[in-house]
Design an enzyme around this catalytic site. Structure first.
Site, PDB file in Angstrom:
ATOM      1  CE  LYS A  24       5.811  13.646   5.143  1.00  0.00           C
ATOM      2  NZ  LYS A  24       4.713  13.242   5.997  1.00  0.00           N
ATOM      3  CG  ASP A  71       3.561   9.498   1.742  1.00  0.00           C
ATOM      4  OD1 ASP A  71       3.816   8.721   0.784  1.00  0.00           O
ATOM      5  OD2 ASP A  71       2.405   9.804   2.056  1.00  0.00           O
TER       6      ASP A  71
END
Ligand code: SF4
Length: 225
Positions: A127, A146
């Protein structure tokens, strides 16, 4: 295979997020002219933390140190005090300092620009690496997933996945490449304002007509976002 309404959803979201508050890391990236180091550190701080807290903590930290060299010179305890109350601040302080030391030792004080290298940094997962590549290195080859992106992509029925990493891979397969760098910005902004984890505001949602609301059992009845 049924065609997903990716294009109309993304176009509607582009209009709908206009005027809404940007996610904290986007704000930092914009204000710091996409400085890779500050994008990296702010993203590390942002995990499981409210945006306002991330923004305030990042601002305090960057006031004390703006480069890997000066931040590596801080102690973990000093970093802890500067970033408190971000969640897991003790862990994050250790990772921030270790990352700065590694950037100095291995990368000449610069943030590396490849996924492979970014993943060698302490506390950096896909991420964080994807967001640094998109915001600081202007990559158009990455999707940053996310918790908001993972949740909304599943509610929309674009993917059926259990983890953000699975969602990232599934999204590469079902979305057009030109949307990849924008998915995070659009879905995080929408996730913070409308498609919230609990009681999403489906009645105020600009993409309600395109969303099968998969897994949503209780939505808010408020019409305003
Ligand atoms: S209709 Fe509801 S579940 Fe679907 S994107 Fe909008 S807020 Fe989220």
């Amino acid at each position: 295979m049924k065609r997903l309404p990716v294009e109309p959803v993304m176009r509607a979201l582009a209009r709908a997020i206009d005027g809404l508050e940007l996610p904290a890391v986007e704000k930092i990236s914009e204000s710091q002219e996409e400085d890779p180091f500050q994008v990296l550190i702010a993203t590390l701080l942002s995990a499981r933390t409210q945006d306002a807290t991330t923004l305030a903590a990042s601002t305090r930290l960057f006031k004390a140190a703006r480069t890997p060299r000066t931040m590596a010179a801080l102690t973990v305890r000093q970093i802890e005090r500067l970033i408190y109350p971000v969640s897991f601040y003790r862990h994050k302080a250790r990772h921030v300092r270790a990352t700065c030391v590694l950037l100095m030792e291995r990368y000449g004080g610069r943030v590396p620009g490849t996924m492979e290298e970014l993943l060698t940094l302490p506390g950096v997962g896909r991420k964080t690496a994807n967001l640094v590549l998109i915001l600081a290195f202007k990559s158009r080859q990455n999707i940053c997933v996310d918790t908001h992106v993972h949740r909304i992509a599943n509610r929309l029925g674009w993917v059926r996945t259990k983890t953000p990493d699975e969602t990232e891979q599934a999204l590469y397969a079902v979305t057009d490449r030109r949307w990849w760098p924008l998915i995070n910005l659009y879905f995080v902004t929408w996730g913070q304002n409308v498609c919230r984890p609990v009681y999403p505001r489906c009645e105020a949602c600009a993409i309600a007509g395109l969303c099968p609301r998969i897994g949503v059992t209780r939505a808010s009845r408020r019409r305003t976002a």
